[in-house]
Scaffold this motif. Sequence first.
Motif, short mmCIF file in Angstrom:
data_model
loop_
_atom_site.label_atom_id
_atom_site.label_comp_id
_atom_site.label_asym_id
_atom_site.label_seq_id
_atom_site.Cartn_x
_atom_site.Cartn_y
_atom_site.Cartn_z
N GLY A 193 0.82 -1.22 0.00
CA GLY A 193 0.00 0.00 0.00
C GLY A 193 0.84 1.25 0.00
O GLY A 193 0.37 2.32 -0.38
N ASP A 240 -6.58 4.11 1.28
CA ASP A 240 -6.58 2.68 0.94
C ASP A 240 -6.18 1.82 2.14
O ASP A 240 -6.73 0.74 2.36
CB ASP A 240 -5.62 2.40 -0.22
N GLU A 256 -9.10 1.68 4.24
CA GLU A 256 -10.29 1.11 3.57
C GLU A 256 -10.31 -0.41 3.66
O GLU A 256 -11.35 -1.00 3.93
CB GLU A 256 -10.29 1.55 2.10
N TYR A 266 -7.82 11.19 -4.88
CA TYR A 266 -8.48 9.92 -4.57
C TYR A 266 -9.47 9.55 -5.67
O TYR A 266 -9.49 8.43 -6.17
CB TYR A 266 -9.19 10.01 -3.21
N LYS A 271 -9.19 6.39 -8.27
CA LYS A 271 -10.22 5.36 -8.35
C LYS A 271 -10.84 5.27 -9.75
O LYS A 271 -11.26 4.21 -10.19
CB LYS A 271 -11.33 5.61 -7.33
N THR A 311 -15.31 2.25 -4.72
CA THR A 311 -14.72 1.70 -3.50
C THR A 311 -15.52 0.48 -3.05
O THR A 311 -16.72 0.39 -3.30
CB THR A 311 -14.69 2.76 -2.38
N VAL A 353 -14.34 4.65 3.65
CA VAL A 353 -13.66 5.74 2.94
C VAL A 353 -14.18 7.08 3.43
O VAL A 353 -13.40 8.00 3.75
CB VAL A 353 -13.87 5.59 1.41
#
Lengths: 512, 153
Positions: A36, A219, A222, A425, A429, B74, B80
């Motif tokens: 990560g 992450d 998450e 972010y 994604k 996600t 998040v």
Amino acid sequence: MYSDLLHALPDVLGFYNFAAVIIGVIAGIVVGAMPGLSATMAISVLVPFTFGLEPLVALGLMAGIYNGAMYGGANPAGLLRIPGTPAAGATPLDGYPTAQKGQGGYALQVAVVSSAFGGIASAFALMLLAPPLSKVTLLFGPSEVFWVAVFGLASIIFLLGGNPVKGLISACFGVFVSVIGADPIFGTDRYTFGRLEIYDGISIVILLVGLYALPPVIDLLEVPLKTETDANKLGTEPIWKTLPRMKGYWKTWIRGSLIGIWIGILPGAGGSMAAFMSYNEARRTSKTPDTWGNGEPEGVAASEVANNADTASALIPALTLGIPGTAVAAVMLGGLLIHGLQPGPMLFRENPDIVFGFMWQFLFGAILLVFLGGSLATNSFARLLNLPRPLLGSVIIVLMLIGVYSIHGRMFDVYLMLGFGAIGYVMDKLKFPLPPVVLGLILGAFAEENLRLALRIGRGDWTILFQNVTSLIIVALTVAVVVGPLIKRRYLSRRQASAPGQEPGSKTGTQD
Amino acid sequence: MSAPHTNRLFRPETLTALGIIAVSAAFVIPTFGMRAMSALLPAAMLAGLIILAVLLLLSDQRKAAAGEEPKPMTSAPKRVAGAFVLIVAYALATDFLGFYPSTAISVPLVAWIFGYRNPLGLAVATLVVVGAIWLIFGLGMSQEFPAGRFWKD
């Protein structure tokens, strides 16, 4: 041409400068070993802390981290089948099966020696190729420099692969961020909305930390990933005992180094591509290709030598032209800028001790890998995988805040960084590439300044941009970089259409 | 697993493209008040962003028309969102309450909420992190951190 290289050596061997490389390598291995976290993220977090440091100390830390992280990624890749960094993507293919046979320690030692070999080859390539290239670029005037900036942006967008529309959006966003602040010539206020904090523009460090450090932290929080490993079961032997077993890998090391160096020089390509190409080539030429994928340590050597061979070579276009070959190189350009070092032709003339010292630091960083990542440390670094990810995430958040706050001592920068982090972010994604944003910010201001200078010289005549051979060559290269991948994509899709039985992606042959 | 959105406009790429178009169009307005050369690059980039966002929008809507499901951004939206809220709250707390108290609370709080629940480990980690920051940055480098707006008044 190379005398400056020798003159720079004594400075690099100074206590603080050398200690910085050692600390950087250790920190890089630690970062790379943690799934990560990546070299890009580590250097982004580090950059603000280097403000008060001497340039060679700061650059030594960066060179060390880059080298260390490229090897560090092999630890979780080999032991857990999780690449610690994207560049270690090909390492688990044989690293994990080797570890399953009880030879995890040997796999990591092959990784460290191969990484060092690749890093040393890459540092020599940087030393040999960058000085002559910088001589050529010294001949560039404002219009050529403008086209070089356009070429740099175009190449990173179109050679990076993926969706070119998204790449272009990223680049436009980066260039737009570069114009925020006072106009450099007329002093016109551009998008400051009365905030004096951004009157001098947005610091690249704020953008780097936001884009590259915040998404990995999210992450980490998450996904509650379990990464426990028993370091006592690695079967690690002293490295001097295992070195003779590696002598058969010399062809793989040389081939992988050449592939890594070439991929590093190409803007937009990166360590993971180099590693997969090297792995494929090594397996293709192996006498026992059937053993590959079932625990063949040479597979680890092929992957690790190439992903370290692209480290220093990625800085060849970065230092000479201001065009980084990889995302890490783009972040390093940001690190150079905060020390007042503008990458490009003049860097070699104005700061030879620093730029050549930086090259030596890459070489020493690669050599130090064997000593710092070798027999004694292999088990210790494997234990790092047991660190709890939520705790790690919360500590990185604190470091990000300290780093950004300490640039100017104001919370405004922290809020701005969080804003860029949120944007980063979403971009991450949705698969918008991040390097064009950084490059847009670096090259945007540079391109605008040179375009306006060229237009002043030409008294407002735009044709001045096309009036010499060098400019036309760079324009032609830019067109080739834009059109080439489009033609290649069309050709490949036609070929796939004519051979419907073939799976897209089967050509890599690495998904065993 | 959440049910897929039925509205084509709620696809992540479509929403992003619409956002880019709206923000870029708003930023174009100030360029009319700038000198031509000062406005050249920002206007070009904003125009580029609008055109590219329209292309992105069309491409995503074409995928929607073909029945292609959007990939979720996600796997854990609540985690998040929680992470973002905690990070922003930490920055605000630093600004208003001061760096050291906010850090001493945030480090264990974030780790606890996101799954690391060893009280001794949390206490040691907090002590080490805050202590190391004070030693290195506060004592060693004389770096001053926000003392907190509340306490200033």
